[in-house]
Design a protein around this motif. Structure first.
Motif, PDB file in Angstrom:
ATOM      1  N   GLN A 144       0.832  -1.207   0.000  1.00 52.73           N
ATOM      2  CA  GLN A 144       0.000   0.000   0.000  1.00 52.73           C
ATOM      3  C   GLN A 144       0.865   1.255   0.000  1.00 52.73           C
ATOM      4  O   GLN A 144       0.551   2.235  -0.690  1.00 52.73           O
ATOM      5  N   GLU A 145       1.960   1.225   0.754  1.00 48.10           N
ATOM      6  CA  GLU A 145       2.845   2.394   0.806  1.00 48.10           C
ATOM      7  C   GLU A 145       3.496   2.650  -0.549  1.00 48.10           C
ATOM      8  O   GLU A 145       3.570   3.809  -1.009  1.00 48.10           O
ATOM      9  N   LEU A 146       3.967   1.599  -1.207  1.00 46.56           N
ATOM     10  CA  LEU A 146       4.610   1.781  -2.514  1.00 46.56           C
ATOM     11  C   LEU A 146       3.587   2.168  -3.568  1.00 46.56           C
ATOM     12  O   LEU A 146       3.861   3.010  -4.435  1.00 46.56           O
ATOM     13  N   ASP A 147       2.402   1.576  -3.501  1.00 37.13           N
ATOM     14  CA  ASP A 147       1.329   1.984  -4.422  1.00 37.13           C
ATOM     15  C   ASP A 147       1.001   3.454  -4.226  1.00 37.13           C
ATOM     16  O   ASP A 147       0.786   4.195  -5.190  1.00 37.13           O
ATOM     17  N   GLY A 148       0.963   3.880  -2.961  1.00 32.28           N
ATOM     18  CA  GLY A 148       0.660   5.271  -2.660  1.00 32.28           C
ATOM     19  C   GLY A 148       1.712   6.220  -3.203  1.00 32.28           C
ATOM     20  O   GLY A 148       1.389   7.276  -3.758  1.00 32.28           O
ATOM     21  N   PHE A 149       2.974   5.856  -3.050  1.00 34.21           N
ATOM     22  CA  PHE A 149       4.055   6.709  -3.534  1.00 34.21           C
ATOM     23  C   PHE A 149       3.969   6.876  -5.050  1.00 34.21           C
ATOM     24  O   PHE A 149       4.096   7.998  -5.568  1.00 34.21           O
ATOM     25  N   ILE A 150       3.743   5.775  -5.751  1.00 37.13           N
ATOM     26  CA  ILE A 150       3.637   5.839  -7.214  1.00 37.13           C
ATOM     27  C   ILE A 150       2.395   6.624  -7.627  1.00 37.13           C
ATOM     28  O   ILE A 150       2.431   7.419  -8.577  1.00 37.13           O
ATOM     29  N   GLU A 151       1.298   6.424  -6.894  1.00 37.81           N
ATOM     30  CA  GLU A 151       0.069   7.174  -7.167  1.00 37.81           C
ATOM     31  C   GLU A 151       0.311   8.672  -7.014  1.00 37.81           C
ATOM     32  O   GLU A 151      -0.114   9.478  -7.832  1.00 37.81           O
ATOM     33  N   MET A 186      12.931   5.392  -2.748  1.00 36.50           N
ATOM     34  CA  MET A 186      11.971   6.487  -2.674  1.00 36.50           C
ATOM     35  C   MET A 186      12.675   7.814  -2.450  1.00 36.50           C
ATOM     36  O   MET A 186      12.362   8.822  -3.100  1.00 36.50           O
ATOM     37  N   HIS A 187      13.649   7.806  -1.538  1.00 31.56           N
ATOM     38  CA  HIS A 187      14.362   9.050  -1.266  1.00 31.56           C
ATOM     39  C   HIS A 187      15.186   9.498  -2.472  1.00 31.56           C
ATOM     40  O   HIS A 187      15.286  10.699  -2.763  1.00 31.56           O
ATOM     41  N   THR A 188      15.743   8.543  -3.196  1.00 32.53           N
ATOM     42  CA  THR A 188      16.494   8.872  -4.415  1.00 32.53           C
ATOM     43  C   THR A 188      15.575   9.551  -5.424  1.00 32.53           C
ATOM     44  O   THR A 188      15.946  10.571  -6.035  1.00 32.53           O
ATOM     45  N   ILE A 189      14.391   9.007  -5.619  1.00 37.43           N
ATOM     46  CA  ILE A 189      13.428   9.601  -6.563  1.00 37.43           C
ATOM     47  C   ILE A 189      13.098  11.025  -6.148  1.00 37.43           C
ATOM     48  O   ILE A 189      13.061  11.945  -6.977  1.00 37.43           O
ATOM     49  N   ILE A 190      12.856  11.222  -4.856  1.00 28.65           N
ATOM     50  CA  ILE A 190      12.525  12.566  -4.365  1.00 28.65           C
ATOM     51  C   ILE A 190      13.661  13.534  -4.645  1.00 28.65           C
ATOM     52  O   ILE A 190      13.456  14.622  -5.205  1.00 28.65           O
ATOM     53  N   LEU A 191      14.881  13.161  -4.277  1.00 28.27           N
ATOM     54  CA  LEU A 191      16.028  14.060  -4.445  1.00 28.27           C
ATOM     55  C   LEU A 191      16.288  14.377  -5.906  1.00 28.27           C
ATOM     56  O   LEU A 191      16.516  15.541  -6.281  1.00 28.27           O
ATOM     57  N   VAL A 192      16.247  13.346  -6.762  1.00 28.89           N
ATOM     58  CA  VAL A 192      16.538  13.545  -8.185  1.00 28.89           C
ATOM     59  C   VAL A 192      15.474  14.409  -8.841  1.00 28.89           C
ATOM     60  O   VAL A 192      15.785  15.331  -9.612  1.00 28.89           O
ATOM     61  N   ASN A 197      15.101   4.642 -13.016  1.00 31.44           N
ATOM     62  CA  ASN A 197      15.713   3.382 -12.584  1.00 31.44           C
ATOM     63  C   ASN A 197      15.265   3.010 -11.174  1.00 31.44           C
ATOM     64  O   ASN A 197      14.977   1.843 -10.881  1.00 31.44           O
ATOM     65  N   SER A 198      15.199   4.012 -10.301  1.00 32.24           N
ATOM     66  CA  SER A 198      14.743   3.758  -8.932  1.00 32.24           C
ATOM     67  C   SER A 198      13.276   3.350  -8.908  1.00 32.24           C
ATOM     68  O   SER A 198      12.870   2.507  -8.097  1.00 32.24           O
ATOM     69  N   LEU A 199      12.485   3.935  -9.795  1.00 35.30           N
ATOM     70  CA  LEU A 199      11.071   3.567  -9.871  1.00 35.30           C
ATOM     71  C   LEU A 199      10.915   2.107 -10.298  1.00 35.30           C
ATOM     72  O   LEU A 199      10.068   1.380  -9.761  1.00 35.30           O
ATOM     73  N   GLU A 200      11.740   1.671 -11.226  1.00 37.02           N
ATOM     74  CA  GLU A 200      11.695   0.271 -11.657  1.00 37.02           C
ATOM     75  C   GLU A 200      12.049  -0.656 -10.495  1.00 37.02           C
ATOM     76  O   GLU A 200      11.431  -1.716 -10.320  1.00 37.02           O
ATOM     77  N   ARG A 201      13.027  -0.267  -9.690  1.00 37.37           N
ATOM     78  CA  ARG A 201      13.398  -1.093  -8.548  1.00 37.37           C
ATOM     79  C   ARG A 201      12.287  -1.104  -7.498  1.00 37.37           C
ATOM     80  O   ARG A 201      12.056  -2.129  -6.838  1.00 37.37           O
ATOM     81  N   LEU A 202      11.595   0.016  -7.357  1.00 32.07           N
ATOM     82  CA  LEU A 202      10.461   0.050  -6.434  1.00 32.07           C
ATOM     83  C   LEU A 202       9.364  -0.907  -6.884  1.00 32.07           C
ATOM     84  O   LEU A 202       8.742  -1.591  -6.058  1.00 32.07           O
ATOM     85  N   GLU A 203       9.123  -0.948  -8.183  1.00 29.23           N
ATOM     86  CA  GLU A 203       8.109  -1.861  -8.716  1.00 29.23           C
ATOM     87  C   GLU A 203       8.502  -3.313  -8.469  1.00 29.23           C
ATOM     88  O   GLU A 203       7.650  -4.155  -8.164  1.00 29.23           O
ATOM     89  N   GLU A 204       9.797  -3.602  -8.573  1.00 29.82           N
ATOM     90  CA  GLU A 204      10.273  -4.959  -8.289  1.00 29.82           C
ATOM     91  C   GLU A 204      10.096  -5.291  -6.804  1.00 29.82           C
ATOM     92  O   GLU A 204       9.680  -6.400  -6.452  1.00 29.82           O
ATOM     93  N   LEU A 205      10.413  -4.336  -5.951  1.00 31.73           N
ATOM     94  CA  LEU A 205      10.243  -4.542  -4.509  1.00 31.73           C
ATOM     95  C   LEU A 205       8.774  -4.735  -4.160  1.00 31.73           C
ATOM     96  O   LEU A 205       8.424  -5.575  -3.317  1.00 31.73           O
ATOM     97  N   ARG A 206       7.923  -3.994  -4.826  1.00 38.53           N
ATOM     98  CA  ARG A 206       6.483  -4.131  -4.601  1.00 38.53           C
ATOM     99  C   ARG A 206       6.039  -5.556  -4.936  1.00 38.53           C
ATOM    100  O   ARG A 206       5.217  -6.154  -4.231  1.00 38.53           O
TER     101      ARG A 206
END
Length: 215
Positions: free
Chosen positions: A116-123, A189-195, A140-149
């Motif tokens: 739910q947290e990862l779905d929320g972040f992507i949403e 998630m933090h990498t995506i935010i910073l970038v 690239n970080s988003l792809e890794r988040l999807e894999e973690l999800r």
């Protein structure tokens, strides 16, 4: 000049507000939706839109202006603004922690919460956009988040299947893996935010500036 203090809000205040207006989104997902929308490179993103989307696109009904002001104060002025601190490299993202016991129920709760947290972040990141032009590193970080999800989802599925036997030691090992995956998710998630925040600032600084008009 002194740095302005970021407003804070207690969990019980937000939980009470969400319960009062029967918000279908749990608090841990509300937080990550806000984080994703804080990071989004979409220039049309507005905090009020992501708040409306918590209720399917429209704010709940209010009886008084005081109720409207309370919702704006708690969700935007305090919760949203407190999460903007994660735009700083020295303020890493931290997902919700709960007491863990070596049980199937605990495995299901944690893995479902992470999904739910990862779905929320992507949403929140995409908001009302179907596509986004993300910097390569963020993509690239988003792809890794999807894999973690996907991994969190797999754990939730296995843990909920009573036909699959598991010893207490096996569950403890899986809980350890969930903690490791959680740290990885927080980092991405933090990498995506910073970038994305850096990219947005660079874009805004490149825009031509008009000479101000004085009257």
């Amino acid at each position: 000049m002194k740095k302005s203090k970021i407003p804070t809000v207690k969990d019980h205040e937000v939980l009470a507000l969400l319960a009062q207006y029967e918000c279908p989104v749990p608090l841990h997902e509300v937080r990550t939706r806000f984080l994703g929308n804080i990071a989004t490179p979409s220039m049309s993103a507005q905090p009020l839109d992501i708040v409306k989307d918590l209720w399917g696109g429209e704010l709940p009904s209010f009886d008084t202006f005081e109720q409207v002001n309370e919702l704006i104060d708690i969700l935007i002025n305090r919760l949203w603004n407190s999460l903007t601190q994660h735009q700083d490299r020295n303020s890493p993202v931290r997902l919700r922690r709960i007491d863990s016991q070596p049980t199937r129920e605990c495995l299901m709760s944690i893995s479902l919460m992470r999904c739910q947290e990862l779905d929320g972040f992507i949403e929140g990141l995409f908001g009302r956009q179907d596509t986004l032009n993300l910097p390569e590193r963020a993509s690239n970080s988003l792809e890794r988040l999807e894999e973690l999800r996907g991994l969190f989802s797999a754990v939730e599925k296995v843990a909920s299947d009573d036909n699959i036997e598991a010893t207490e030691k096996q569950i403890e090992t899986t809980l350890k893996h969930l903690r490791e995956l959680t740290l990885k998710a927080e980092k991405e998630m933090h990498t995506i935010i910073l970038v994305c925040v850096r990219s947005r600032k660079q874009f805004l600084s490149s825009l031509p500036k008009e000479r101000p008009t004085f009257h």
